[in-house]
Design a protein around this motif. Structure first.
Motif, PDB file in Angstrom:
ATOM      1  N   LYS A 119       0.933  -1.050  -0.029  1.00 29.30           N
ATOM      2  CA  LYS A 119      -0.185   0.059   0.013  1.00 29.30           C
ATOM      3  C   LYS A 119       0.851   1.287  -0.069  1.00 29.30           C
ATOM      4  CE  LYS A 119      -2.187  -1.017   3.797  1.00 29.30           C
ATOM      5  NZ  LYS A 119      -3.039  -0.894   4.829  1.00 29.30           N
ATOM      6  N   PRO A 120       0.219   2.485  -0.147  1.00 26.81           N
ATOM      7  CA  PRO A 120       1.238   3.724  -0.156  1.00 26.81           C
ATOM      8  C   PRO A 120       1.703   3.740   0.880  1.00 26.81           C
ATOM      9  CG  PRO A 120      -0.984   4.159  -1.312  1.00 26.81           C
ATOM     10  CD  PRO A 120      -0.988   2.615  -0.769  1.00 26.81           C
ATOM     11  N   SER A 121       1.136   3.334   2.115  1.00 26.52           N
ATOM     12  CA  SER A 121       1.970   3.508   3.270  1.00 26.52           C
ATOM     13  C   SER A 121       3.079   2.695   3.773  1.00 26.52           C
ATOM     14  CB  SER A 121       0.797   3.167   4.516  1.00 26.52           C
ATOM     15  OG  SER A 121       0.271   1.732   4.351  1.00 26.52           O
ATOM     16  N   GLY A 122       3.342   1.494   2.569  1.00 24.40           N
ATOM     17  CA  GLY A 122       4.413   0.487   2.780  1.00 24.40           C
ATOM     18  C   GLY A 122       3.865  -0.533   3.304  1.00 24.40           C
ATOM     19  N   LYS A 123       2.797  -0.948   3.855  1.00 25.33           N
ATOM     20  CA  LYS A 123       2.415  -2.054   4.277  1.00 25.33           C
ATOM     21  C   LYS A 123       1.734  -3.217   3.337  1.00 25.33           C
ATOM     22  CE  LYS A 123       0.789  -0.235   8.995  1.00 25.33           C
ATOM     23  NZ  LYS A 123      -0.244  -0.066   9.945  1.00 25.33           N
ATOM     24  N   PRO A 124       2.057  -4.391   3.451  1.00 27.72           N
ATOM     25  CA  PRO A 124       1.840  -5.188   2.309  1.00 27.72           C
ATOM     26  C   PRO A 124       0.301  -5.570   2.435  1.00 27.72           C
ATOM     27  CG  PRO A 124       2.944  -6.367   4.093  1.00 27.72           C
ATOM     28  CD  PRO A 124       3.084  -4.899   4.290  1.00 27.72           C
TER      29      PRO A 124
END
Length: 273
Positions: A119-124
């Motif tokens: 995701k844009p937050s970096g979480k898969p």
């Protein structure tokens, strides 16, 4: 040394929902890092939701020497197509081209792989499934080939009509500055003179007003402002003093009359005694 790379984007699973009222319309934008001209897109899977499918093939030309140094990445950006507002990012998968070369084997058959979507937050969140296949290398001694992006195969329709890039609203027409009055070409009477050398009907400041026409001057009736003067204040004070003296005189006269009547009564009683 240049080499072709064929990518077939198959599907995605369990990606983030960025549209909650209805199912998402999802497409993928693919580029080779450092080469914006390599950008290619899949068709939009309408109502694909969190598990869209494309089965879309595209081709790139890569510099194998850079890839072996792990300087090239394939970037897959998953986006939700929206008609009113700008398209929204769902997530991204970054794939090392060197990693694909290391797992290419004999290069004669396509390899099917799955990579994580972040995701844009970096979480898969979710998976991206695609197959890849490398083409032949350029032959030694041949004319050096320029490694430039190769146009993708013609877009074919899998779900609905082929994808068209999101339309961008046409810019508003440029507004031109409105010239101040008077327009160009007309005489300027702001200073009391025409630009052609003649005089306007309005005299410049500092000059006497124009002579009245036919020997008559217009009569302007204006009521003077009624403001109290010092003489008016004195007259009011004088009038007040006069009234006070009259009232005082009346009281004195009344007192005199009462005193006279009292003496008259007293004298009459004295005579009787």
């Amino acid at each position: 040394m240049c080499r072709s790379l064929e990518i077939t984007l198959v599907s995605a699973n369990g990606i983030k929902k960025v549209k909650h009222i209805s199912k998402m319309d999802v497409y993928v934008v693919a580029t080779v890092s450092g080469d914006p001209q390599s950008l290619q897109k899949t068709p939009v899977h309408k109502d694909g939701g969190s598990n869209p499918t494309w089965n879309f093939t595209m081709k790139f030309t890569i510099d194998e020497s850079l890839a072996q140094l792990d300087h090239l990445m394939l970037i897959f950006q998953l986006r939700c197509c929206r008609h009113v507002r700008a398209d929204k990012d769902i997530g991204e998968a970054n794939v090392s081209v060197k990693e694909l070369l290391d797992h290419a084997g004999d290069g004669m058959s396509a390899k099917y792989v799955t990579y994580e979507v972040k995701k844009p937050s970096g979480k898969p969140k979710g998976k991206l499934n695609f197959s890849f296949k490398f083409g032949e290398r350029s032959h030694p001694g041949a004319t050096p080939q320029v490694c430039s992006p190769v146009t993708a195969y013609p877009i074919h329709t899998v779900y609905g009509s082929p994808y068209a890039p999101p339309s961008v609203a046409a810019p508003y027409p440029e507004t031109t500055a409105v010239e101040s009055y008077p327009p160009v070409g007309f005489p300027n009477t702001a200073d009391g003179y025409h630009s052609n050398g003649g005089h306007s009907s309005k005299p410049p400041q500092g000059y006497p007003p124009p002579e009245p026409e036919n020997g008559y001057s217009p009569v302007k009736h204006e009521l003077p402002d009624q403001q109290p003067t010092k003489n008016d204040d004195i007259s009011l004070e004088t009038l007040g003093a006069a009234i006070a003296m009259i009232l005082m005189g009346d009281k004195v006269s009344d007192a005199a009359v009462v005193s006279s009547d009292h003496d008259r009564v007293y004298n009459s009683h004295g005579l009787d005694s």
